[in-house]
Design a protein around this motif. Structure first.
Motif, PDB file in Angstrom:
ATOM      1  N   ARG A 147      -5.037   1.997   0.936  1.00 48.61           N
ATOM      2  CA  ARG A 147      -4.100   1.001   0.392  1.00 48.61           C
ATOM      3  C   ARG A 147      -4.866  -0.218  -0.062  1.00 48.61           C
ATOM      4  NH1 ARG A 147      -0.612  -1.552  -1.925  1.00 48.61           N
ATOM      5  NH2 ARG A 147       1.561  -1.762  -1.260  1.00 48.61           N
ATOM      6  N   ALA A 174       5.751 -12.407  -5.461  1.00 50.43           N
ATOM      7  CA  ALA A 174       5.444 -11.005  -5.774  1.00 50.43           C
ATOM      8  C   ALA A 174       4.081 -10.586  -5.220  1.00 50.43           C
ATOM      9  CB  ALA A 174       5.531 -10.768  -7.277  1.00 50.43           C
ATOM     10  N   PRO A 175       2.996 -11.350  -5.525  1.00 52.74           N
ATOM     11  CA  PRO A 175       1.708 -10.935  -4.938  1.00 52.74           C
ATOM     12  C   PRO A 175       1.671 -11.081  -3.424  1.00 52.74           C
ATOM     13  CG  PRO A 175       1.494 -13.026  -6.125  1.00 52.74           C
ATOM     14  CD  PRO A 175       2.853 -12.487  -6.455  1.00 52.74           C
ATOM     15  N   ARG A 190      11.016 -11.592   1.723  1.00 53.99           N
ATOM     16  CA  ARG A 190      10.628 -12.111   0.416  1.00 53.99           C
ATOM     17  C   ARG A 190      11.796 -12.815  -0.243  1.00 53.99           C
ATOM     18  NH1 ARG A 190       9.479  -8.495  -4.972  1.00 53.99           N
ATOM     19  NH2 ARG A 190       9.172 -10.238  -6.404  1.00 53.99           N
ATOM     20  N   ARG A 224       2.914  -5.950   2.154  1.00 55.12           N
ATOM     21  CA  ARG A 224       3.125  -4.493   2.251  1.00 55.12           C
ATOM     22  C   ARG A 224       1.792  -3.765   2.423  1.00 55.12           C
ATOM     23  NH1 ARG A 224       6.895  -5.654  -1.903  1.00 55.12           N
ATOM     24  NH2 ARG A 224       5.354  -5.079  -3.481  1.00 55.12           N
ATOM     25  N   ALA A 225       0.773  -4.224   1.674  1.00 49.14           N
ATOM     26  CA  ALA A 225      -0.530  -3.580   1.784  1.00 49.14           C
ATOM     27  C   ALA A 225      -1.102  -3.740   3.194  1.00 49.14           C
ATOM     28  CB  ALA A 225      -1.492  -4.167   0.750  1.00 49.14           C
ATOM     29  N   GLU A 228       3.407  -8.026  -2.076  1.00 48.92           N
ATOM     30  CA  GLU A 228       2.546  -6.846  -2.166  1.00 48.92           C
ATOM     31  C   GLU A 228       1.432  -6.910  -1.133  1.00 48.92           C
ATOM     32  OE1 GLU A 228      -0.200  -4.336  -5.335  1.00 48.92           O
ATOM     33  OE2 GLU A 228       0.653  -6.270  -5.900  1.00 48.92           O
ATOM     34  N   ARG A 248      10.674  -6.375   4.691  1.00 52.37           N
ATOM     35  CA  ARG A 248       9.762  -7.177   3.869  1.00 52.37           C
ATOM     36  C   ARG A 248      10.474  -7.745   2.655  1.00 52.37           C
ATOM     37  NH1 ARG A 248       5.301  -2.403   3.983  1.00 52.37           N
ATOM     38  NH2 ARG A 248       4.678  -2.581   6.156  1.00 52.37           N
ATOM     39  N   ASP A 249      11.325  -6.895   1.987  1.00 48.43           N
ATOM     40  CA  ASP A 249      12.068  -7.387   0.829  1.00 48.43           C
ATOM     41  C   ASP A 249      13.035  -8.482   1.239  1.00 48.43           C
ATOM     42  OD1 ASP A 249      10.729  -5.638  -0.776  1.00 48.43           O
ATOM     43  OD2 ASP A 249      12.264  -4.063  -0.660  1.00 48.43           O
ATOM     44  N   VAL A 258      -4.491  -3.969  -2.790  1.00 49.29           N
ATOM     45  CA  VAL A 258      -3.637  -4.871  -3.559  1.00 49.29           C
ATOM     46  C   VAL A 258      -4.038  -4.767  -5.027  1.00 49.29           C
ATOM     47  CG1 VAL A 258      -2.918  -7.253  -3.911  1.00 49.29           C
ATOM     48  CG2 VAL A 258      -3.372  -6.420  -1.596  1.00 49.29           C
ATOM     49  N   THR A 259      -3.049  -4.506  -5.888  1.00 49.55           N
ATOM     50  CA  THR A 259      -3.329  -4.355  -7.319  1.00 49.55           C
ATOM     51  C   THR A 259      -3.021  -5.613  -8.116  1.00 49.55           C
ATOM     52  OG1 THR A 259      -1.103  -3.413  -7.654  1.00 49.55           O
ATOM     53  CG2 THR A 259      -2.905  -1.871  -7.216  1.00 49.55           C
ATOM     54  N   THR A 260      -2.072  -6.431  -7.626  1.00 47.71           N
ATOM     55  CA  THR A 260      -1.727  -7.677  -8.309  1.00 47.71           C
ATOM     56  C   THR A 260      -2.608  -8.794  -7.772  1.00 47.71           C
ATOM     57  OG1 THR A 260       0.571  -6.937  -8.555  1.00 47.71           O
ATOM     58  CG2 THR A 260       0.126  -9.287  -8.869  1.00 47.71           C
TER      59      THR A 260
END
Length: 470
Positions: A208, A189-190, A6, A196-197, A193, A2-3, A210-212
């Motif tokens: 799980r 970034a979002p 990204r 990933r979520a 995330e 994933r990274d 999403v916080t952002t």
């Protein structure tokens, strides 16, 4: 992985910003150079025009002095013409040769030497220039004048501008690259995330989230994802509860059947009619539960399997109510009907199921001596079916969830599966309609089903009394 994805996306976005900056600078450079080129071309053309006018004026003055062309006088013009670096040939009014630099013993090499010494450039295209005196054409001057050269100060200015444009393009590219990297990281970034979520949720991490959540379309997507995740958790919980309820419902009649049959096998009990009736009741209970489950499964595909046809909803509701009159009478419940003439376009079997499920649901909860009122009317293009009872009502905390597919109130009676209303909601939605419930604990419940009406309703004859079952 994933990274890595990204990083690739961020690099592509940053490179796109850099390419945009460099491209803008390159386009500016092209436009500026085109503008300068046009300006310099005009400048050189004007220089040629001035030299041509000077030569025409020189030969015109020579003719005016003597009122004729005299070769010996024209030879005196040769040094002046030579100094301009031009080639010249004079022809008479009839086009005959009169004079040229060759007649004055000036060759092409001498002219080229003068042009090099003066730095006035190569010869331009040949031009035919008329010579007129007193409004009369006295000759034609065939000339080729030097094209001229751009002044050094202009060349330096153009060079400086190009250097500034190159430097500006590189700077713009670097700035765009930096801005692109910053923007790409903030933008991805979002998304990263969220990715990933989603992967964690798919892997079984039901908590799980999403916080952002930025204030843009990606934030809306993140909010939707969190809502979906909450719904998944809720559905899992309801499924577990439903499975537990179903297991309990199955376990009880199976345990009774097993114990009774084993007692008969062991000779403890005789297969009397009472025992046989009890076993039969338990098998009927199992059959009802399985039928409810099959109905719920088939309701999933109702929107794709409806066999629609124009029909009288009034007749269908009346026939369904008549079929349940005996059960209402046995339960000591009064069933009243107030039906207008309403037609719809729908599946008769599914519509009958909508009515049946609501009436049997009322049978489970309305106590003896209660009343169930079945009302049908048409309003604003909708067929509105209401089932109002005088039962105990629905608790406020359960009311928003009674149509959930796997929800079953803890206050429900043991002889029901708790999925009848979910089936009604599915079938109503398949017909393009809705069902709602309004209830106050201790004051009964009213279910309202709204379906698209087919034709304008005509009220039943007021003289005809409403049908009721004591």
């Amino acid at each position: 992985m994933r990274d890595l994805l990204r990083g690739r996306f961020a690099r592509r976005l940053a490179l796109a910003f850099a390419a945009l900056g460099i491209g803008a600078a390159a386009l500016t450079a092209v436009l500026v150079n085109a503008a300068f080129g046009a300006r310099f071309d005009d400048y050189l053309a004007k220089q040629q025009q001035v030299r041509q006018q000077q030569l025409v004026a020189l030969f015109t003055a020579e003719y005016t002095q003597d009122d004729a062309w005299r070769p010996e006088s024209l030879n005196e013009l040769a040094p002046t013409v030579t100094m301009t670096g031009s080639e010249a040939e004079l022809r008479g009014p009839a086009g005959q040769h009169v004079w040229s630099l060759a007649d004055a013993k000036v060759d092409a090499a001498t002219l080229a030497m003068h042009r090099d010494m003066m730095g006035i450039g190569d010869l331009g295209p040949p031009r035919e220039l008329p010579i007129t005196v007193g409004g009369e054409r006295v000759g034609t001057l065939d000339v080729r004048v030097p094209q001229g050269q751009i002044p050094a100060v202009d060349r330096d200015f153009r060079s400086d501008v190009n250097q500034l444009l190159v430097a500006g393009g590189l700077t713009a590219g670097l700035v765009a690259l930096a801005v692109g990297l910053y923007t790409a990281r903030r933008a991805t970034a979002p998304i990263a995330e969220l990715t990933r979520a989603a992967g964690d949720l798919a892997a079984g991490q039901r908590d799980r989230r999403v916080t952002t959540i930025p204030d843009n379309e990606i934030g809306q997507l993140a909010t939707t994802f969190n809502t979906m995740a909450d719904r998944v958790v809720k559905e899992d919980e309801l499924r577990r509860l439903f499975a537990s309820d179903v297991a309990h419902e199955l376990r009880t009649p199976l345990a009774i059947l097993r114990s009774e049959l084993e007692a008969v096998q062991d000779g403890i009990r005789e297969p009397t009619p009472k025992v046989i009736t009890s076993l039969h009741d338990e098998t009927l209970r199992l059959g009802r539960l399985i039928a409810d489950l099959e109905t719920l499964a088939s309701a999933d595909a109702a929107a794709f399997t409806l066999e629609r046809e124009p029909l009288s909803l009034t007749t269908l509701v009346a026939d369904t109510a008549d079929g349940l009159t005996g059960r209402f009478a046995d339960a000591g419940i009064t069933l009243r009907t107030e039906l207008d003439d309403v037609r719809v376009d729908g599946d008769a079997i599914r519509l009958r199921q909508i009515v049946t499920n609501q009436l049997t649901n009322a049978l489970k909860f309305v106590p003896q001596g209660g009343t169930v009122t079945l009302t049908l009317r048409q309003e604003d293009g909708w067929a509105e079916l209401q089932v109002a009872d005088t039962g105990p009502g629905i608790p406020a905390e359960d009311l928003p969830r009674i149509f959930d597919r796997f929800f079953r109130s803890r206050t429900a009676r043991a002889d029901g599966s708790g999925i009848g209303l979910a089936v009604v909601a599915e079938l109503a939605a398949a017909h393009g309609g809705t069902i709602t419930a309004d209830s106050t604990p201790g004051h009964g419940t009213t279910f309202t089903t709204r379906l698209p009406a087919g034709v304008r309703a005509h009220p039943r004859n007021p003289a005809q009394p409403p049908r009721s079952a004591p």
